[in-house]
Design a protein around this motif. Structure first.
Motif, PDB file in Angstrom:
ATOM      1  N   UNK A   7       9.004  -6.959   4.806  1.00 30.49           N
ATOM      2  CA  UNK A   7       8.480  -5.625   5.082  1.00 30.49           C
ATOM      3  C   UNK A   7       7.653  -5.173   3.881  1.00 30.49           C
ATOM      4  N   UNK A   8       6.527  -4.577   4.173  1.00 31.06           N
ATOM      5  CA  UNK A   8       5.653  -4.093   3.116  1.00 31.06           C
ATOM      6  C   UNK A   8       5.756  -2.577   2.997  1.00 31.06           C
ATOM      7  N   UNK A   9       5.522  -2.061   1.811  1.00 30.74           N
ATOM      8  CA  UNK A   9       5.548  -0.624   1.600  1.00 30.74           C
ATOM      9  C   UNK A   9       4.151  -0.022   1.691  1.00 30.74           C
ATOM     10  N   UNK A  10       3.177  -0.801   2.209  1.00 25.57           N
ATOM     11  CA  UNK A  10       1.813  -0.286   2.348  1.00 25.57           C
ATOM     12  C   UNK A  10       1.727   0.647   3.549  1.00 25.57           C
ATOM     13  N   UNK A  11       0.981   1.727   3.388  1.00 19.62           N
ATOM     14  CA  UNK A  11       0.722   2.673   4.466  1.00 19.62           C
ATOM     15  C   UNK A  11      -0.638   2.359   5.066  1.00 19.62           C
ATOM     16  N   UNK A  12      -0.714   2.301   6.377  1.00 20.70           N
ATOM     17  CA  UNK A  12      -1.980   2.140   7.076  1.00 20.70           C
ATOM     18  C   UNK A  12      -2.507   3.540   7.375  1.00 20.70           C
ATOM     19  N   UNK A  13      -3.681   3.864   6.866  1.00 18.88           N
ATOM     20  CA  UNK A  13      -4.252   5.207   7.014  1.00 18.88           C
ATOM     21  C   UNK A  13      -5.490   5.186   7.896  1.00 18.88           C
ATOM     22  N   UNK A  14      -5.667   6.257   8.644  1.00 17.66           N
ATOM     23  CA  UNK A  14      -6.904   6.502   9.373  1.00 17.66           C
ATOM     24  C   UNK A  14      -7.433   7.839   8.873  1.00 17.66           C
ATOM     25  N   UNK A  15      -8.571   7.805   8.208  1.00 20.34           N
ATOM     26  CA  UNK A  15      -9.210   9.014   7.692  1.00 20.34           C
ATOM     27  C   UNK A  15     -10.335   9.391   8.644  1.00 20.34           C
ATOM     28  N   UNK A  16     -10.420  10.687   8.978  1.00 19.45           N
ATOM     29  CA  UNK A  16     -11.435  11.119   9.940  1.00 19.45           C
ATOM     30  C   UNK A  16     -12.264  12.253   9.362  1.00 19.45           C
ATOM     31  N   UNK A  17     -13.585  12.104   9.432  1.00 18.16           N
ATOM     32  CA  UNK A  17     -14.524  13.150   9.009  1.00 18.16           C
ATOM     33  C   UNK A  17     -14.624  14.217  10.090  1.00 18.16           C
ATOM     34  N   UNK A  18     -15.300  15.312   9.747  1.00 19.96           N
ATOM     35  CA  UNK A  18     -15.470  16.403  10.715  1.00 19.96           C
ATOM     36  C   UNK A  18     -16.298  15.977  11.923  1.00 19.96           C
ATOM     37  N   UNK A  19     -17.132  14.952  11.757  1.00 17.62           N
ATOM     38  CA  UNK A  19     -17.934  14.473  12.900  1.00 17.62           C
ATOM     39  C   UNK A  19     -17.197  13.443  13.750  1.00 17.62           C
ATOM     40  N   UNK A  20     -15.943  13.150  13.402  1.00 16.62           N
ATOM     41  CA  UNK A  20     -15.138  12.215  14.194  1.00 16.62           C
ATOM     42  C   UNK A  20     -15.201  10.773  13.736  1.00 16.62           C
ATOM     43  N   UNK A  21     -15.989  10.484  12.710  1.00 13.01           N
ATOM     44  CA  UNK A  21     -16.062   9.122  12.182  1.00 13.01           C
ATOM     45  C   UNK A  21     -14.745   8.760  11.507  1.00 13.01           C
ATOM     46  N   UNK A  22     -14.196   7.616  11.889  1.00 14.70           N
ATOM     47  CA  UNK A  22     -12.909   7.193  11.335  1.00 14.70           C
ATOM     48  C   UNK A  22     -13.077   6.005  10.399  1.00 14.70           C
ATOM     49  N   UNK A  23     -12.281   6.010   9.345  1.00 22.53           N
ATOM     50  CA  UNK A  23     -12.236   4.923   8.383  1.00 22.53           C
ATOM     51  C   UNK A  23     -10.789   4.484   8.260  1.00 22.53           C
ATOM     52  N   UNK A  24     -10.523   3.209   8.486  1.00 25.17           N
ATOM     53  CA  UNK A  24      -9.169   2.679   8.337  1.00 25.17           C
ATOM     54  C   UNK A  24      -9.034   2.028   6.971  1.00 25.17           C
ATOM     55  N   UNK A  25      -7.913   2.302   6.318  1.00 26.15           N
ATOM     56  CA  UNK A  25      -7.642   1.746   5.002  1.00 26.15           C
ATOM     57  C   UNK A  25      -6.135   1.648   4.817  1.00 26.15           C
ATOM     58  N   UNK A  26      -5.704   1.161   3.690  1.00 29.67           N
ATOM     59  CA  UNK A  26      -4.269   1.108   3.394  1.00 29.67           C
ATOM     60  C   UNK A  26      -4.059   1.389   1.912  1.00 29.67           C
ATOM     61  N   UNK A  27      -2.853   1.848   1.585  1.00 28.52           N
ATOM     62  CA  UNK A  27      -2.506   2.131   0.200  1.00 28.52           C
ATOM     63  C   UNK A  27      -0.990   2.146   0.085  1.00 28.52           C
ATOM     64  N   UNK A  28      -0.490   2.188  -1.132  1.00 33.95           N
ATOM     65  CA  UNK A  28       0.954   2.260  -1.319  1.00 33.95           C
ATOM     66  C   UNK A  28       1.444   3.695  -1.337  1.00 33.95           C
ATOM     67  N   UNK A  29       0.587   4.623  -1.760  1.00 31.36           N
ATOM     68  CA  UNK A  29       0.910   6.045  -1.691  1.00 31.36           C
ATOM     69  C   UNK A  29      -0.383   6.839  -1.808  1.00 31.36           C
ATOM     70  N   UNK A  30      -0.355   8.077  -1.296  1.00 28.49           N
ATOM     71  CA  UNK A  30      -1.528   8.936  -1.392  1.00 28.49           C
ATOM     72  C   UNK A  30      -1.057  10.368  -1.606  1.00 28.49           C
ATOM     73  N   UNK A  31      -1.980  11.203  -2.064  1.00 33.59           N
ATOM     74  CA  UNK A  31      -1.662  12.609  -2.300  1.00 33.59           C
ATOM     75  C   UNK A  31      -2.667  13.482  -1.555  1.00 33.59           C
ATOM     76  N   UNK A  32      -2.171  14.633  -1.131  1.00 35.28           N
ATOM     77  CA  UNK A  32      -2.996  15.669  -0.531  1.00 35.28           C
ATOM     78  C   UNK A  32      -2.840  16.901  -1.417  1.00 35.28           C
ATOM     79  N   UNK A  33      -3.956  17.512  -1.800  1.00 34.46           N
ATOM     80  CA  UNK A  33      -3.885  18.757  -2.562  1.00 34.46           C
ATOM     81  C   UNK A  33      -3.727  19.883  -1.552  1.00 34.46           C
ATOM     82  N   UNK A  34      -2.589  20.568  -1.611  1.00 29.25           N
ATOM     83  CA  UNK A  34      -2.281  21.625  -0.644  1.00 29.25           C
ATOM     84  C   UNK A  34      -1.667  22.800  -1.380  1.00 29.25           C
ATOM     85  N   UNK A  35      -2.265  23.960  -1.248  1.00 23.64           N
ATOM     86  CA  UNK A  35      -1.835  25.171  -1.922  1.00 23.64           C
ATOM     87  C   UNK A  35      -1.741  24.955  -3.442  1.00 23.64           C
ATOM     88  N   UNK A  36      -2.685  24.178  -3.970  1.00 26.19           N
ATOM     89  CA  UNK A  36      -2.748  23.938  -5.406  1.00 26.19           C
ATOM     90  C   UNK A  36      -1.758  22.920  -5.935  1.00 26.19           C
TER      91      UNK A  36
END
Length: 92
Positions: free
Chosen positions: A1-30
């Motif tokens: 089992x891998x600890x990699x996350x499969x991500x789908x990132x989507x722009x406002x125009x609906x374009x999707x980019x698939x990628x993977x990483x071990x962890x990611x951060x979102x800046x939310x409320x500072x």
């Protein structure tokens, strides 16, 4: 089992980019909300910076069959909190 996350990132125009990483951060409320997978679980943590006078807590509540609400709450840090040892009775 891998600890990699499969991500789908989507722009406002609906374009999707698939990628993977071990962890990611979102800046939310500072704050940086870090997401990572470990032992088949999805872990979400909030970075606490030195000198913070409040602790950040994440609250996840079910809203409907396929929706949840995620809320960031701040609690005052009390003197001596640095000495806290996490255990089964602390609900962390």
């Amino acid at each position: 089992m891998t600890d990699a996350l499969q991500l789908v990132l989507e722009d406002t125009d609906g374009t999707q980019l698939e990628t993977s990483c071990t962890r990611f951060a979102v800046i939310w409320q500072g704050r940086e909300l870090w997401v990572q997978q470990a032992n088949g679980q999805l872990l979400i943590g909030v970075d606490v910076e030195e000198g913070d006078t409040e602790y950040a807590n994440l609250l996840l509540r079910p809203m409907a069959t396929n929706l949840v609400s995620l809320q960031l709450e701040m609690e005052p840090a009390e003197a001596g909190d640095d000495d806290h040892v996490h255990g089964p009775e602390c609900d962390h």
